[in-house]
Write an enzyme that holds these catalytic residues in place. Structure first.
Site, short mmCIF file in Angstrom:
data_model
loop_
_atom_site.label_atom_id
_atom_site.label_comp_id
_atom_site.label_asym_id
_atom_site.label_seq_id
_atom_site.Cartn_x
_atom_site.Cartn_y
_atom_site.Cartn_z
N SER A 2 0.75 -1.39 -0.09
CA SER A 2 -0.03 0.08 0.04
C SER A 2 0.84 1.14 -0.02
CB SER A 2 -0.85 -0.04 1.33
OG SER A 2 -1.37 1.29 1.52
N TYR B 242 -3.55 -0.06 9.64
CA TYR B 242 -3.69 -0.60 8.37
C TYR B 242 -2.12 -0.10 7.97
CZ TYR B 242 -4.72 -0.85 3.19
OH TYR B 242 -4.72 -0.97 1.90
#
Ligand code: NAP
Ligand code: GCO
Length: 269
Positions: free
Chosen positions: A150, A163
């Site tokens: 990510s 996250y």
């Protein structure tokens, strides 16, 4: 002399690919690209009705996929799925750790249970899945593992502490798998998608009551030199490259596919 690169270097014919959480979204697009280049696709989802939906989507795309019910956080279930794939389809040659979740909660309001759940799906599960396929890859003489990382493997932002911790950890798990199993001709690399229009990011793109863009939507457009959100299909080419023999000496890399976000300071005022 080493093989020179030809279109055949990207050919995945005869390879078995397991793409986790790939009924739709980024996983589905990556699996479709791998299939278009010859791979046989296996995927999993949490329940049979979700697997059936995925199977229907693959069928509509002209892809014969194999679907399995499996929670990637459940080590026993993952081991059983990989054994079943070996029996029904063949040894997994390509693993794409795609399944993931996000919880957008300010850190000081987030429960430890929520934090743990994100780490479990986004970091522990890729470990569990890689651990399950590596012995078969060693026996087969090699394999490819692609971890879906990510922007948050490199950057932080408000509300995504769990996250970011998980995706940062996944970057280092990628490098460690490359370090530990490169000697067995296993390449483990990451793909770091930028902001991609999928159900996961739908809340960030929802138009306002007056029809104007969501402020986060405008923020991403201004942060992205490409001037647009990514499409899941933008990840297909990089995935095929990292799954194929064209990348046999690429190991431990995170390939950011972000329209230039990480290169850019942002639109000047
Ligand atoms: P998505 O639309 O939310 O899809 C995620 C998929 O993972 C769904 O199919 C979901 O299954 C599955 N899944 C979640 N938990 C699972 C579990 N425990 N076991 C099995 N499957 C599970 O997400 P996406 O946007 O396609 O993202 C895919 C991956 O890319 C994720 O790892 C995400 O973090 C990463 N990523 C996304 C973006 C972006 O901008 N969209 C950017 C960078 C990275 P259900 O059918 O049950 O929902
Ligand atoms: C968010 C987003 C992300 C992206 C992606 C960026 O809330 O900031 O959902 O984190 O989906 O992972 O690469």
């Amino acid at each position: 002399m080493a093989n020179i690169c030809t279109p055949k270097s990207f050919d995945l014919t005869g390879k078995v690919a397991l793409v986790t959480g790939a009924s739709y979204g980024i996983g589905f697009a990556i699996a479709s690209a791998l299939a278009a280049n010859g791979a046989t696709i296996c995927f999993n989802d949490l329940r049979q009705d979700l697997v059936d939906k995925g199977l229907a989507a693959y069928e509509e795309a002209g892809i014969k996929a194999h679907g399995y019910v499996c929670n990637v956080c459940d080590e026993e279930a993952v081991q059983a799925m990989v054994a079943k794939i070996k029996e029904e389809v063949g040894t997994v040659d390509i693993l794409v750790n795609n399944a993931g979740i996000i919880k957008r909660i300010p850190m000081i309001e987030m429960s430890a249970a929520d934090f743990r759940q994100v780490i479990d799906v986004d970091l522990n599960a890729p470990f569990i899945c890689a651990k399950a396929v590596i012995p078969g890859m060693i026996e087969a003489g090699g394999g490819k593992i692609i971890n879906i990382c990510s922007m948050m493997s490199e950057l932080g932002r408000e509300t995504v502490s769990a996250y970011a911790a998980a995706k940062g950890g996944l970057k280092m798990l990628t490098k460690n798998i490359a370090s530990e199993y490169g000697q067995y001709n296993i390449q483990c690399n990451g793909i770091g998608p930028g902001y991609i229009a999928t159900p996961q990011t739908a809340p960030l793109r929802e138009p306002q009551a007056d029809g104007s863009r969501h402020p986060f939507d405008s923020f991403i457009l201004a942060k992205t030199p490409a001037g647009r959100w990514g499409e899941a299909e933008d990840l297909g080419g990089p995935a095929v490259f990292l799954a194929s023999s064209a990348s046999d000496f690429v190991n431990g890399l995170i390939l950011y596919v972000d329209g230039g976000i990480l290169a850019y300071i942002g639109k000047q005022p």
